[in-house]
Write an enzyme that holds these catalytic residues in place. Sequence first.
Site, PDB file in Angstrom:
ATOM      1  N   SER A   6      -5.530  11.589   3.620  1.00  0.00           N
ATOM      2  CA  SER A   6      -5.916  10.785   4.783  1.00  0.00           C
ATOM      3  C   SER A   6      -6.877  11.562   5.682  1.00  0.00           C
ATOM      4  O   SER A   6      -6.494  12.535   6.335  1.00  0.00           O
ATOM      5  CB  SER A   6      -4.676  10.382   5.587  1.00  0.00           C
ATOM      6  OG  SER A   6      -5.082   9.810   6.801  1.00  0.00           O
ATOM      7  N   HIS A  29      -8.136   8.343   1.666  1.00  0.00           N
ATOM      8  CA  HIS A  29      -7.635   7.257   2.510  1.00  0.00           C
ATOM      9  C   HIS A  29      -8.375   7.285   3.843  1.00  0.00           C
ATOM     10  O   HIS A  29      -8.413   8.317   4.523  1.00  0.00           O
ATOM     11  CB  HIS A  29      -6.133   7.498   2.701  1.00  0.00           C
ATOM     12  CG  HIS A  29      -5.403   6.470   3.498  1.00  0.00           C
ATOM     13  ND1 HIS A  29      -4.828   5.347   2.927  1.00  0.00           N
ATOM     14  CD2 HIS A  29      -5.103   6.410   4.819  1.00  0.00           C
ATOM     15  CE1 HIS A  29      -4.213   4.650   3.865  1.00  0.00           C
ATOM     16  NE2 HIS A  29      -4.355   5.271   5.028  1.00  0.00           N
ATOM     17  N   ASP A  31      -8.603   5.741   7.524  1.00  0.00           N
ATOM     18  CA  ASP A  31      -7.875   4.980   8.539  1.00  0.00           C
ATOM     19  C   ASP A  31      -8.864   4.431   9.558  1.00  0.00           C
ATOM     20  O   ASP A  31      -9.389   5.181  10.386  1.00  0.00           O
ATOM     21  CB  ASP A  31      -6.861   5.892   9.247  1.00  0.00           C
ATOM     22  CG  ASP A  31      -5.682   6.202   8.341  1.00  0.00           C
ATOM     23  OD1 ASP A  31      -5.015   5.247   7.906  1.00  0.00           O
ATOM     24  OD2 ASP A  31      -5.445   7.393   8.057  1.00  0.00           O
ATOM     25  N   MET A  33      -9.546   2.332  12.801  1.00  0.00           N
ATOM     26  CA  MET A  33      -8.792   1.866  13.976  1.00  0.00           C
ATOM     27  C   MET A  33      -9.740   1.278  15.006  1.00  0.00           C
ATOM     28  O   MET A  33     -10.778   1.879  15.308  1.00  0.00           O
ATOM     29  CB  MET A  33      -8.054   3.045  14.603  1.00  0.00           C
ATOM     30  CG  MET A  33      -7.090   3.711  13.656  1.00  0.00           C
ATOM     31  SD  MET A  33      -6.337   5.109  14.483  1.00  0.00           S
ATOM     32  CE  MET A  33      -5.199   5.629  13.195  1.00  0.00           C
ATOM     33  N   HIS A  62      -7.885   1.652   4.914  1.00  0.00           N
ATOM     34  CA  HIS A  62      -6.728   1.092   5.617  1.00  0.00           C
ATOM     35  C   HIS A  62      -7.217   0.551   6.956  1.00  0.00           C
ATOM     36  O   HIS A  62      -7.492   1.318   7.870  1.00  0.00           O
ATOM     37  CB  HIS A  62      -5.692   2.220   5.784  1.00  0.00           C
ATOM     38  CG  HIS A  62      -4.473   1.831   6.551  1.00  0.00           C
ATOM     39  ND1 HIS A  62      -3.549   2.767   6.990  1.00  0.00           N
ATOM     40  CD2 HIS A  62      -4.009   0.624   6.963  1.00  0.00           C
ATOM     41  CE1 HIS A  62      -2.569   2.143   7.627  1.00  0.00           C
ATOM     42  NE2 HIS A  62      -2.829   0.849   7.637  1.00  0.00           N
ATOM     43  N   MET A  64      -6.714  -0.799  10.290  1.00  0.00           N
ATOM     44  CA  MET A  64      -5.782  -1.030  11.403  1.00  0.00           C
ATOM     45  C   MET A  64      -6.571  -1.726  12.491  1.00  0.00           C
ATOM     46  O   MET A  64      -6.856  -1.172  13.553  1.00  0.00           O
ATOM     47  CB  MET A  64      -5.206   0.314  11.888  1.00  0.00           C
ATOM     48  CG  MET A  64      -4.089   0.790  10.994  1.00  0.00           C
ATOM     49  SD  MET A  64      -3.699   2.493  11.303  1.00  0.00           S
ATOM     50  CE  MET A  64      -4.891   3.243  10.234  1.00  0.00           C
ATOM     51  N   MET A 133       4.426   1.470   5.756  1.00  0.00           N
ATOM     52  CA  MET A 133       4.206   2.420   6.856  1.00  0.00           C
ATOM     53  C   MET A 133       5.538   3.085   7.201  1.00  0.00           C
ATOM     54  O   MET A 133       6.507   2.415   7.542  1.00  0.00           O
ATOM     55  CB  MET A 133       3.657   1.699   8.099  1.00  0.00           C
ATOM     56  CG  MET A 133       2.292   1.054   7.932  1.00  0.00           C
ATOM     57  SD  MET A 133       0.999   2.184   7.398  1.00  0.00           S
ATOM     58  CE  MET A 133       0.961   3.343   8.762  1.00  0.00           C
ATOM     59  N   ASP A 168       2.851   5.547   3.535  1.00  0.00           N
ATOM     60  CA  ASP A 168       1.887   6.146   4.471  1.00  0.00           C
ATOM     61  C   ASP A 168       2.576   6.585   5.763  1.00  0.00           C
ATOM     62  O   ASP A 168       3.100   5.757   6.502  1.00  0.00           O
ATOM     63  CB  ASP A 168       0.795   5.109   4.796  1.00  0.00           C
ATOM     64  CG  ASP A 168      -0.337   5.675   5.644  1.00  0.00           C
ATOM     65  OD1 ASP A 168      -0.336   6.885   5.937  1.00  0.00           O
ATOM     66  OD2 ASP A 168      -1.239   4.877   6.013  1.00  0.00           O
TER      67      ASP A 168
HETATM   68  C1  DX5 Z   1      -1.271   6.475  10.527  1.00  0.00           C
HETATM   69  C2  DX5 Z   1      -2.189   6.512   9.356  1.00  0.00           C
HETATM   70  C3  DX5 Z   1      -1.896   7.536   8.337  1.00  0.00           C
HETATM   71  C4  DX5 Z   1      -1.931   8.950   8.845  1.00  0.00           C
HETATM   72  C5  DX5 Z   1      -1.120   9.801   7.931  1.00  0.00           C
HETATM   73  O1  DX5 Z   1      -1.691   5.453  11.382  1.00  0.00           O
HETATM   74  O2  DX5 Z   1      -2.168   5.252   8.702  1.00  0.00           O
HETATM   75  O3  DX5 Z   1      -2.710   7.373   7.188  1.00  0.00           O
HETATM   76  O4  DX5 Z   1      -3.221   9.463   8.957  1.00  0.00           O
HETATM   77  O5  DX5 Z   1      -1.047  11.086   8.473  1.00  0.00           O
HETATM   78  P1  DX5 Z   1       0.259  11.965   8.352  1.00  0.00           P
HETATM   79  O6  DX5 Z   1       0.455  12.267   6.892  1.00  0.00           O
HETATM   80  O7  DX5 Z   1      -0.052  13.170   9.173  1.00  0.00           O
HETATM   81  O8  DX5 Z   1       1.407  11.153   8.924  1.00  0.00           O
HETATM   82 ZN    ZN Z   2      -3.267   5.035   6.822  1.00  0.00          ZN
END
Ligand code: DX5
Ligand code: ZN
Length: 211
Positions: A6, A29, A31, A33, A62, A64, A133, A168
């Site tokens: 990630s 991955h 993320d 946001m 991903h 969000m 999650m 995740d």
């Molecule tokens: C959280 C993300 C994850 C996060 C995981 O909102 O979706 O992908 O980056 O990071 P760790 O492994 O540090 O929880």
């Molecule tokens: Zn994620």
Amino acid sequence: MKIYASMLAANSSCFGEELRKVSDADGIHWDIMDGSFVDAISFGAEVVRSLRKQTQQIFDVHLMVKNPEKHIETFANAGANIITVHAEATHHLHGTLQKIKSLGKKSGVAINPATSIEFLPYVLDVLDVVLIMTVNPGKSGQTFIMQQIDKIKRVTEVISDKIEICVDGGINEKTILPCVNAGAKNFVVGSRIFNSDNYSEAIKKLRGYSY
Ligand code: DX5
Ligand code: ZN
């Protein structure tokens, strides 16, 4: 087992270099946001597009974000292989997953810790990945929520072998084992990799927990 690194936990001032250091991971991955579905704003499609040229690894995006259907095409064109949307973020989950598939990408649904899986049987025809999650979305480095282990088990009872379960949030050597025992084979890992001195070694250690 697949390990997705990630990039949210990586050093964003040198993403290219960080990416090279996780070449042992099966996938990357991203993320995304929007500051609305979750408080933070991370990065957008241009970051994904520019780093797409550097590796053949699977790019797992991903989203969000609220109304993810508006952004699917952009991330498909930026080089995503998997596009995952939150069940809580769209009024039209089936249609949104259908749209991802129509663009030739794998479709994923992310399920927040407090979200029930009752909808799952009704989207199986358009679904490739269930992203469970195990932290609340929004940042990396949070503590794994143990109650989600039961959800992993229940998801394995609903889906077929063709659909991947991915976990995740908060994955490390301690938390990966109960997930594997519950039937999960694929993991998103942020801080456990990027806060370590040797990323390859961290990935290798986590792989040691597969059966
Ligand atoms: C959280 C993300 C994850 C996060 C995981 O909102 O979706 O992908 O980056 O990071 P760790 O492994 O540090 O929880
Ligand atoms: Zn994620």
